[in-house]
Write a protein that holds these residues in place. Structure first.
Motif, PDB file in Angstrom:
ATOM      1  N   ARG A 180      43.579 -19.683 -43.650  1.00  0.00           N
ATOM      2  CA  ARG A 180      43.678 -20.860 -42.805  1.00  0.00           C
ATOM      3  C   ARG A 180      44.995 -21.587 -43.053  1.00  0.00           C
ATOM      4  N   ARG A 181      45.317 -22.498 -42.126  1.00  0.00           N
ATOM      5  CA  ARG A 181      46.531 -23.308 -42.320  1.00  0.00           C
ATOM      6  C   ARG A 181      46.400 -24.164 -43.569  1.00  0.00           C
ATOM      7  N   LEU A 182      45.218 -24.782 -43.771  1.00  0.00           N
ATOM      8  CA  LEU A 182      44.914 -25.506 -44.994  1.00  0.00           C
ATOM      9  C   LEU A 182      43.988 -24.650 -45.847  1.00  0.00           C
ATOM     10  N   VAL A 183      44.389 -24.397 -47.075  1.00  0.00           N
ATOM     11  CA  VAL A 183      43.581 -23.578 -47.969  1.00  0.00           C
ATOM     12  C   VAL A 183      42.238 -24.275 -48.206  1.00  0.00           C
ATOM     13  N   ARG A 184      41.162 -23.547 -48.034  1.00  0.00           N
ATOM     14  CA  ARG A 184      39.824 -24.109 -48.198  1.00  0.00           C
ATOM     15  C   ARG A 184      39.138 -23.419 -49.377  1.00  0.00           C
ATOM     16  N   THR A 185      38.645 -24.231 -50.328  1.00  0.00           N
ATOM     17  CA  THR A 185      38.026 -23.698 -51.533  1.00  0.00           C
ATOM     18  C   THR A 185      36.603 -24.215 -51.653  1.00  0.00           C
ATOM     19  N   SER A 186      35.677 -23.306 -51.918  1.00  0.00           N
ATOM     20  CA  SER A 186      34.287 -23.692 -52.163  1.00  0.00           C
ATOM     21  C   SER A 186      33.926 -23.335 -53.602  1.00  0.00           C
ATOM     22  N   TYR A 187      33.207 -24.238 -54.251  1.00  0.00           N
ATOM     23  CA  TYR A 187      32.795 -24.073 -55.641  1.00  0.00           C
ATOM     24  C   TYR A 187      31.273 -24.107 -55.709  1.00  0.00           C
ATOM     25  N   ASP A 188      30.701 -23.184 -56.427  1.00  0.00           N
ATOM     26  CA  ASP A 188      29.267 -23.191 -56.699  1.00  0.00           C
ATOM     27  C   ASP A 188      29.096 -22.781 -58.157  1.00  0.00           C
ATOM     28  N   ILE A 189      28.798 -23.772 -59.016  1.00  0.00           N
ATOM     29  CA  ILE A 189      28.740 -23.561 -60.463  1.00  0.00           C
ATOM     30  C   ILE A 189      27.348 -23.950 -60.942  1.00  0.00           C
ATOM     31  N   ARG A 190      26.675 -23.020 -61.625  1.00  0.00           N
ATOM     32  CA  ARG A 190      25.320 -23.260 -62.101  1.00  0.00           C
ATOM     33  C   ARG A 190      25.252 -23.090 -63.615  1.00  0.00           C
ATOM     34  N   LEU A 191      24.619 -24.078 -64.270  1.00  0.00           N
ATOM     35  CA  LEU A 191      24.370 -24.014 -65.709  1.00  0.00           C
ATOM     36  C   LEU A 191      22.878 -23.860 -65.935  1.00  0.00           C
ATOM     37  N   SER A 192      22.491 -22.770 -66.601  1.00  0.00           N
ATOM     38  CA  SER A 192      21.078 -22.566 -66.918  1.00  0.00           C
ATOM     39  C   SER A 192      20.673 -23.543 -68.023  1.00  0.00           C
ATOM     40  N   PRO A 193      19.354 -23.748 -68.243  1.00  0.00           N
ATOM     41  CA  PRO A 193      18.934 -24.679 -69.293  1.00  0.00           C
ATOM     42  C   PRO A 193      19.620 -24.394 -70.624  1.00  0.00           C
ATOM     43  N   THR A 194      20.300 -25.418 -71.132  1.00  0.00           N
ATOM     44  CA  THR A 194      21.150 -25.278 -72.313  1.00  0.00           C
ATOM     45  C   THR A 194      20.776 -26.328 -73.349  1.00  0.00           C
ATOM     46  N   PRO A 195      20.621 -25.941 -74.610  1.00  0.00           N
ATOM     47  CA  PRO A 195      20.272 -26.916 -75.643  1.00  0.00           C
ATOM     48  C   PRO A 195      21.343 -28.009 -75.773  1.00  0.00           C
ATOM     49  N   MET A 196      20.920 -29.275 -75.630  1.00  0.00           N
ATOM     50  CA  MET A 196      21.883 -30.371 -75.737  1.00  0.00           C
ATOM     51  C   MET A 196      22.461 -30.474 -77.137  1.00  0.00           C
ATOM     52  N   GLY A 221      16.815 -32.137 -84.626  1.00  0.00           N
ATOM     53  CA  GLY A 221      16.083 -33.252 -84.048  1.00  0.00           C
ATOM     54  C   GLY A 221      16.307 -33.424 -82.567  1.00  0.00           C
ATOM     55  N   THR A 222      17.256 -32.682 -81.994  1.00  0.00           N
ATOM     56  CA  THR A 222      17.491 -32.727 -80.549  1.00  0.00           C
ATOM     57  C   THR A 222      16.894 -31.474 -79.930  1.00  0.00           C
ATOM     58  N   THR A 223      15.811 -31.658 -79.209  1.00  0.00           N
ATOM     59  CA  THR A 223      15.146 -30.514 -78.565  1.00  0.00           C
ATOM     60  C   THR A 223      15.398 -30.481 -77.066  1.00  0.00           C
ATOM     61  N   GLY A 224      16.046 -31.516 -76.545  1.00  0.00           N
ATOM     62  CA  GLY A 224      16.274 -31.595 -75.116  1.00  0.00           C
ATOM     63  C   GLY A 224      17.243 -30.540 -74.623  1.00  0.00           C
ATOM     64  N   THR A 225      17.085 -30.174 -73.362  1.00  0.00           N
ATOM     65  CA  THR A 225      17.992 -29.236 -72.718  1.00  0.00           C
ATOM     66  C   THR A 225      18.620 -29.903 -71.504  1.00  0.00           C
ATOM     67  N   VAL A 226      19.636 -29.249 -70.970  1.00  0.00           N
ATOM     68  CA  VAL A 226      20.306 -29.747 -69.783  1.00  0.00           C
ATOM     69  C   VAL A 226      20.610 -28.567 -68.872  1.00  0.00           C
ATOM     70  N   LYS A 227      20.427 -28.752 -67.590  1.00  0.00           N
ATOM     71  CA  LYS A 227      20.857 -27.755 -66.617  1.00  0.00           C
ATOM     72  C   LYS A 227      21.591 -28.485 -65.501  1.00  0.00           C
ATOM     73  N   ALA A 228      22.469 -27.765 -64.799  1.00  0.00           N
ATOM     74  CA  ALA A 228      23.329 -28.453 -63.833  1.00  0.00           C
ATOM     75  C   ALA A 228      23.758 -27.504 -62.727  1.00  0.00           C
ATOM     76  N   ARG A 229      24.192 -28.136 -61.634  1.00  0.00           N
ATOM     77  CA  ARG A 229      24.781 -27.378 -60.530  1.00  0.00           C
ATOM     78  C   ARG A 229      25.823 -28.231 -59.833  1.00  0.00           C
ATOM     79  N   ILE A 230      26.939 -27.608 -59.516  1.00  0.00           N
ATOM     80  CA  ILE A 230      28.016 -28.265 -58.769  1.00  0.00           C
ATOM     81  C   ILE A 230      28.293 -27.430 -57.528  1.00  0.00           C
ATOM     82  N   ARG A 231      28.174 -28.047 -56.366  1.00  0.00           N
ATOM     83  CA  ARG A 231      28.500 -27.378 -55.103  1.00  0.00           C
ATOM     84  C   ARG A 231      29.412 -28.293 -54.309  1.00  0.00           C
TER      85      ARG A 231
END
Length: 708
Positions: free
Chosen positions: A452-468, A481-491
């Motif tokens: 394209r005339r303007l470069v177009r970028t799409s991002y899809d980033i996924r983090l599976s459940p990860t120990p905090m 003492g930290t048992t919590g987890t974190v998961k994430a997604r960026i689109r």
């Protein structure tokens, strides 16, 4: 007497004998012998005439015939000789020139002050060119391809025929002085001029190495080179040849050593290549390939040519303080450059990755990660703005597999990186890009469309459940003492030719989800955001129990590069934590405010937002806010009017925070979908819009930085 007369009478004459017929075979043989004798006589006569006259009278016929066959003008300005001596063809021409086709940039394909050679005549019958002796003085050969790579100057005859590769004849003896070669290939953006040292060979033995020097430009970058064929006697005998060559372009250096099957035969070559320089991108630029910037590199590789493929195998080396190994093939299928590579690194330093996304490699090499931050006026900037060379990535295709075992990075436990990169006519995909992160797994798909005339970028980033505890261990979080987890997604999707420009125009969503678990850290007081608890823990000196997280969501909706909290909502055993504000990819500013509403009665709860402001490169924290100062003012007023104990009333929290329904939170839903445990819509998380004018209690809310 009559009898006597009869006896003496003459005898009658005998009949004449019949003539013998001649044998036809004898006549044919005689005719053939006569013809052969005539031909041999003519040949001997021609040979004699040619030998005596040295064939000088053939000069105009040679020019006419050679020029007609080559469809070029061929001229001899001086002496000309063409004869058999005795059986070899002897050819001498002074001031000979062979014209180039009209499209060439130089008038002559070949010219020489004098050429004197003896060619074996019988091998010519089978199409073999064997020069038994060559004396060449001040020769100049111009070898050039046309713009589309279909024709060249040395393929003679029909100018519309496709050009053939150059094939060097076998040379038995040679004496070459003052010879130069010019080679031009527009498709490779290559132009070079080579000069050969004086060369002498006798009885298929060279007296010295065949040495050469030259200069030119490749991809518009100037270079110089020098080299030699160290086994020229193998060359003229048709055997394998030892080649050595050194080339320099700017600060990049290239060395080639090994053997060739022939002096100009690259097929099946067995070569060793060494390269080093300040930036690997500069080396690949010479090949017409765009690669990420790197710190200083050093590489070695085996090199051979198989068909139309240049194969680099057993690659070893590194860039910066990171190692690199693997193999690479460069080819031209359908006349389009293709790079196919499998490469791997055992360890990569995080500083060496910086140039991959646009940070300046020299600065990183000098001052490390601090080089990632630069000032724009008075504002520190972190996001790189090195532009993508969209025009250049359209010139080649690529298929690259890259693996990294370990990334050396403080506070960032990354390992087992695997990248599959495909570039197809300006469409670049990195899918998947995966790596292990602190016991979790990140999967990414990045698609960059430069068609394209303007470069177009799409991002899809996924983090599976990860120990905090592992993920945030370097940031003061206690893993024990930290048992919590974190998961994430960026689109997100954005337009622009740099990472900064792409993010500054992006639209999409960011969601970080905290399932149920515990969280324990030294600065846990800030997580509770309750001044009563804070004071209690501070004076006790130890934290007796971690924060009990029921569920949490840190979500942002991104519109035109501005991310707005949508929502920030964390439900703990004691509090409901809320966040407002956001950040901007445009100027990298941050303006976030967090507060906690107690679920239980607190005699000393400031409930004042904790602010995070500043910029990505220099964030700031604002604990004492106008809201807290207002409460302090109210407390001071009560202390003056009533008893000092009444001052505490200004900081009393009745503990009316509503517990959160965790279903929408764990689904990463937007603010408008959040509910309390009783199913009521939450009015304290906003609507996820930067135009929000009222706070959850109906009052006016101050806009953060004037944009939220």
């Amino acid at each position: 007497m009559a009898d006597t007369a009869s006896a003496h009478a003459p005898a009658p004459p005998r009949p004449a004998a019949a003539a013998r017929p001649r044998d036809p075979a004898t006549l044919s043989l005689a005719a053939i012998l006569a013809v052969v004798a005539s031909i041999l006589g003519l040949v001997v006569l021609a040979w004699t005439v040619l030998y005596v006259t040295k064939g000088r009278f053939l000069k105009p016929y040679f020019e006419r015939y050679a020029g007609g066959s080559a469809e070029r003008r061929v001229a001899v300005a001086g002496d000309f000789q063409l004869y058999f001596d005795p059986f070899d063809i002897k050819f001498v021409a002074e001031g000979i020139t062979i014209q180039n086709p009209e499209w060439a940039t130089k008038d002559e394909l070949f010219k020489a002050k004098r050429i004197d050679m003896r060619v074996a005549s019988f091998p010519l019958i089978w199409g073999t060119q064997r020069v038994k002796q060559l004396n060449l003085v001040d020769g100049a050969l111009d070898m050039e391809w046309n713009a589309d790579g279909q024709r060249n100057t040395w393929t003679l005859g029909d100018p519309n025929e496709k050009g053939e590769p150059f094939r060097m004849p076998t040379i038995v003896r040679a004496n070459v002085a003052g010879t130069t070669l010019r080679y031009i290939d527009p498709k490779l953006f290559l132009r070079t001029d080579v000069k050969f040292d004086t060369l002498r060979a006798t009885d298929t033995q060279f007296a010295d190495d065949l040495r050469f020097t030259g200069d030119g430009t490749l991809r518009r970058r100037p270079f110089t080179m020098q080299g030699a064929i160290l086994s020229p006697n193998e060359t003229i005998a048709g055997g394998r040849n030892r080649l050595t060559m050194r080339a320099v372009s700017g600060r990049d250096k290239l060395g080639v050593d090994g053997t060739l099957r022939g002096a100009t035969v690259l097929e099946g070559a067995d070569l060793k290549v060494r390269a080093d320089g300040p930036n690997l991108a500069g080396l690949f630029e010479l090949l017409g390939v765009v690669t990420p910037e790197t710190r200083r590199y050093k590489l070695t590789s085996d090199l051979t040519k198989v068909g139309e493929e240049w194969r680099f195998t057993r690659m070893k080396g590194g860039f910066g303080v990171s190692d690199l190994a693997g193999r690479m093939t460069i080819s031209l299928p359908n006349d389009r450059l293709l790079v196919d590579a499998d490469i791997a690194s055992r360890k990569v330093d995080i500083v060496d990755i910086g140039p991959f996304i646009g940070y300046e490699p020299e600065a990183l090499a000098t001052v490390g990660v601090k080089a990632a931050v630069h000032q724009t006026g008075s504002v520190p900037r972190l996001l790189p703005d090195a532009p993508l060379r969209a025009d250049s990535i359209g010139l080649f295709d690529a298929k690259v597999r890259y693996k990294v075992a370990t990334v050396r990075a403080p506070n960032l436990p990354v390992s087992n990186v695997a990248l599959n990169l495909v570039l197809d006519r300006s469409l670049l995909t990195m899918s998947p890009l995966t790596f292990d992160l602190a016991g979790g797994f990140v999967t990414s798909d990045v698609r960059l469309n430069a068609r394209r005339r303007l470069v177009r970028t799409s991002y899809d980033i996924r983090l599976s459940p990860t120990p905090m505890g592992k993920l945030l261990a370097g940031f003061g979080v206690a893993e024990s003492g930290t048992t919590g987890t974190v998961k994430a997604r960026i689109r997100m999707t954005g337009e622009g030719d740099s990472l900064r420009a792409s993010l500054a125009s992006s639209d999409g969503r960011i969601a970080v989800i905290l399932p149920q678990g515990t969280f324990w850290a030294r600065n846990i007081q800030l997580a509770e955001l309750d001044l009563g608890t804070f004071a209690q823990k501070m004076f006790q000196g130890t934290l007796k129990e971690p924060v009990q997280i029921n569920c949490g969501l840190i979500g942002f909706t991104v519109r035109d590069g501005i991310a707005t909290a949508d929502p920030i909502l964390i439900d703990t055993r004691k509090n409901v934590m809320l966040g407002r504000g956001g950040f901007s990819f445009k100027d990298e500013s941050i303006d976030l405010a967090f507060r906690a509403d107690s679920k239980k009665f607190s005699m000393f709860a400031g409930q004042s937002p904790i602010g995070i402001n500043g910029h990505f490169a220099a964030p700031g924290y604002k604990v004492i806010s106008p809201e807290l100062l207002a409460r302090a003012g109210a407390s001071l007023g009560l202390a003056v009017v009533a008893a000092p104990v009444a001052a505490v009333v200004a900081f009393v929290d009745v503990g009316d925070a509503k517990s959160t329904a965790c279903g929408p939170v764990l689904a990463g839903a937007r603010a408008t979908a959040q509910r309390t445990v009783k199913g009521a819509a939450r009015t304290d998380v906003g609507k996820g819009t930067k135009a929000e004018a009222k706070s959850e209690d109906g009052g006016k809310r101050k806009k953060f930085l004037g944009i939220f």
